[in-house]
Write an enzyme that holds these catalytic residues in place. Structure first.
Site, PDB file in Angstrom:
ATOM      1  N   CYS A  33       0.727  -1.487  -0.248  1.00 30.71           N
ATOM      2  CA  CYS A  33       0.189   0.067   0.209  1.00 30.71           C
ATOM      3  C   CYS A  33       0.405   1.723   0.368  1.00 30.71           C
ATOM      4  O   CYS A  33       2.250   1.268   0.332  1.00 30.71           O
ATOM      5  CB  CYS A  33      -1.014   0.182   1.254  1.00 30.71           C
ATOM      6  SG  CYS A  33       0.119   0.072   2.573  1.00 30.71           S
ATOM      7  N   ALA A  61       2.560   1.613   3.161  1.00 23.32           N
ATOM      8  CA  ALA A  61       3.947   1.135   2.862  1.00 23.32           C
ATOM      9  C   ALA A  61       5.231   1.654   2.025  1.00 23.32           C
ATOM     10  O   ALA A  61       5.734   2.027   2.662  1.00 23.32           O
ATOM     11  CB  ALA A  61       4.129  -0.160   2.424  1.00 23.32           C
ATOM     12  N   ARG A  95      11.194  -5.384   6.659  1.00 20.80           N
ATOM     13  CA  ARG A  95      12.382  -5.364   5.154  1.00 20.80           C
ATOM     14  C   ARG A  95      13.458  -5.298   5.831  1.00 20.80           C
ATOM     15  O   ARG A  95      14.556  -5.214   4.813  1.00 20.80           O
ATOM     16  CB  ARG A  95      12.032  -3.492   5.047  1.00 20.80           C
ATOM     17  CG  ARG A  95      12.422  -3.516   3.567  1.00 20.80           C
ATOM     18  CD  ARG A  95      11.740  -2.744   3.370  1.00 20.80           C
ATOM     19  NE  ARG A  95      12.025  -1.563   1.498  1.00 20.80           N
ATOM     20  CZ  ARG A  95      12.747  -0.138   2.123  1.00 20.80           C
ATOM     21  NH1 ARG A  95      12.820   0.010   2.922  1.00 20.80           N
ATOM     22  NH2 ARG A  95      13.304  -0.097   0.936  1.00 20.80           N
ATOM     23  N   HIS A 144       6.421   6.293  -2.550  1.00 18.56           N
ATOM     24  CA  HIS A 144       7.779   6.868  -2.328  1.00 18.56           C
ATOM     25  C   HIS A 144       7.103   8.190  -2.313  1.00 18.56           C
ATOM     26  O   HIS A 144       8.463   8.751  -2.217  1.00 18.56           O
ATOM     27  CB  HIS A 144       8.269   6.295  -3.535  1.00 18.56           C
ATOM     28  CG  HIS A 144       8.644   4.775  -3.879  1.00 18.56           C
ATOM     29  ND1 HIS A 144       8.673   3.685  -3.782  1.00 18.56           N
ATOM     30  CD2 HIS A 144       8.331   3.521  -1.976  1.00 18.56           C
ATOM     31  CE1 HIS A 144       8.907   2.350  -4.398  1.00 18.56           C
ATOM     32  NE2 HIS A 144       8.333   2.270  -2.812  1.00 18.56           N
TER      33      HIS A 144
END
Ligand code: CFM
Length: 548
Positions: A62, A65, A96, A202
């Protein structure tokens, strides 16, 4: 599993698409390509960065995230508060495997903490802004951090909590308390549903960092060759290995976006001599913005694969054009490649001819093909979860990319030259000379040109297609993530996680390449996969007596 008659890639595609309803098949057809050779692929588009069809089990994550987990997550001295239900904070915490090294024992490193407002029903009904104010205050009281970042999860957008107002208000309040301690506070409207994937997250993250932090400090630190590494997140310690190599060459890392990074590094990014872009998908626009604002050129690098590492180092040295650096880089490469070649000489006879498939994120499905090539392996299928067309076809297609409503939803910053600090790092003449010598700025050719004819390129692959591909094509190794891992391994094919590296890494640089060779050798040559077939499938008489 009974051996199947080998199908051509076009037949594989047909076999998979024919099971879909017409409308779905029509859409998947544009996202599912057979590589028809370099020339034919010049004119072929792939559809990417569009919504997944509801009902399909995608690999994607998503927007939250992408913002919190991917971009800001690896930064060690910003307190990252998730405003939302506790699950969002918890599941984006350390999974991660972005590593940190705070270097000094008393240096801030919040990596081991998971900060969240833990919204409950009460906050959803009556609003969560008060709880958020309290959380910011508490984080400040406990840690006195340099910065606090606030991340919105889905419910925050739905109920309309104004996270930006809280950030502004708390910044003003806390900075008035202690004039000797400056704290920067900013928020992200990165609700999970905001874009079609984490790629939107991002962009939201990078825009805010660029607006609130980058450029705050314009004093150049020491170092003759000062570079920023963009889009390297220190998964499994990759950035540590890259920094080891850079150090050895005498190249100084000014700023990392954002593996093992600090607030300070973001703040001083504007002074570097060169931006090196590792993951094009997650950050290329930041490189563009820094070029516009301060005149820093950017190049694409790749430190995944020993040869790619050497190539990237040579590119950096060529950019600076200093004989001393060029010679040093050659020395380092020669020294490091001795070990790499020795490892490869041992491993390669056992891995040559094996096949791989890679369906990962927005850059690794491309970069890791270089490691497989070094092992003599063929990548027979690859694709991204959320990359855009330029990551497949190269930056030349950027002007042709259709901007749909979902992309328009994500802000594009308008950047202008900084009149005080704009400083082109190279003269036009120098740039021309470099280009004439084959040097490429701002260039990324994408995944497709590096793949062979008759391979498959699939965007946003789903779990059903994954199973079908494995059943039909039986690769020796499949690269994806935790959601796929056990389903794939139950089919008798080893899965290497290329997001968090399972428990391994680093895989970047020279030492990383050796780690990867050894691990892939163990995975593709282990006998264990052949034992996954149930005994009654091998000996039909057993199934007759089975009464379970
Ligand atoms: Fe870039 Fe990444 Fe990737 Fe990415 Fe990611 Fe990642 Fe990835 Mo997982 S930033 S696009 S959003 S290289 S977390 S470190 S492995 S999907 S291929």
């Amino acid at each position: 599993m009974p051996t199947k008659k080998a199908m051509t890639p076009a037949e594989v595609k047909e076999e998979i698409l024919k099971r879909y309803p017409t409308k779905v098949a029509r859409k998947r057809d544009k996202q599912f390509l057979v590589h028809e050779g370099p020339e034919a692929m010049q004119t072929k588009d792939i559809q990417a960065n569009v919504r997944t069809i509801p009902g399909i089990i995608t690999q994607r994550g998503c927007t939250y995230a992408g913002c919190k987990g991917v971009i800001l997550g690896p930064t060690r001295d910003i307190v990252n508060i998730t405003h939302g239900p506790i699950g969002c904070g918890f599941y984006s915490w350390l999974t991660r495997r972005n590593q940190t090294d705070a270097s000094a024992p008393d240096a801030a490193n919040y990596m081991t903490y998971c900060f969240s407002t833990d919204m409950t029903e009460h906050d959803i009904v009556f609003g969560g802004m008060n709880k958020l104010r309290q959380a910011v205050q508490e984080a400040y009281d406990l840690f006195k951090p340099r910065a606090i970042a606030i991340f919105s999860t889905c419910p925050v957008g739905l109920i309309g909590d104004d996270v930006h107002a809280v950030a502004r208000e708390m910044k003003e309040k806390l900075n008035a308390i202690d004039p000797n301690h400056k704290v920067n506070i900013f928020a992200f409207s990165c609700e999970g549903y905001k874009g079609v994937s984490q790629s939107a997250g991002h962009h939201i993250a990078n825009n805010q960092i660029f607006t609130h932090v980058v450029g705050e400090e314009m004093k150049r630190p020491e170092g003759k060759y000062l570079i920023n590494m963009l889009g390297e997140y220190n998964i499994g310690g990759d950035a540590f290995e890259i920094e080891r190599i850079l150090d050895k060459c005498g190249i100084t890392l000014n700023s990392s976006f954002s593996g093992n990074s600090t607030y300070e590094q973001f703040a001083r990014a504007g002074v570097a001599d060169l931006n090196c872009v590792m993951c094009h998908r997650s950050i290329n626009y930041v490189a563009d913005m820094m070029e516009t604002k301060w005149g820093i050129p950017w190049i694409k690098v790749n430190f995944i694969g020993a040869k790619s590492t050497a190539k990237s180092l040579r590119k950096i040295a060529q950019y600076f054009g200093d004989k001393q650096l060029i010679d040093r880089v050659e020395e380092v490469i020669a020294e490091e490649m001795k070990n790499v070649d020795a490892t490869l000489a041992d491993v390669k006879p056992r891995t040559t001819g094996k096949t791989a498939m890679l369906f990962v994120g927005g850059s690794r499905a491309h970069h890791y093909q270089d490691l497989f090539k070094e092992l003599g392996m063929r990548s027979i299928g690859a694709g991204y979860e959320f990359a855009h067309r330029d990551d497949y076809e190269g930056r030349r297609v950027i002007p042709d990319i259709k901007v749909d409503a979902d992309s328009r939803n994500i802000e594009e910053l308008h950047i202008e030259q900084d009149p005080a600090n704009y400083n082109p790092r190279k003269t036009d003449e120098e740039l021309k000379q470099l280009e004439a010598a084959g040097f490429e700025f701002k260039e990324y050719a994408g995944l497709i040109p590096d793949m062979d004819k008759d391979t498959l390129i699939i965007d946003d692959i789903n779990s059903w297609e994954t199973e079908k591909l494995i059943e039909i094509m039986k690769p020796d190794i499949f690269c994806a993530g935790i959601k796929e891992k056990y389903a794939v391994e139950k089919l008798g094919v080893p899965l290497k996680q290329l997001h968090n590296y399972d428990m391994g890494g680093p895989y970047a640089g020279f030492k990383g390449a050796m780690n990867y060779y050894l691990e892939i050798d163990r995975l593709v040559n282990s006998k264990i996969w052949s034992y996954l077939e149930a005994p009654w499938d091998k000996e039909p008489e057993l199934s007759a007596t089975y009464v379970g």
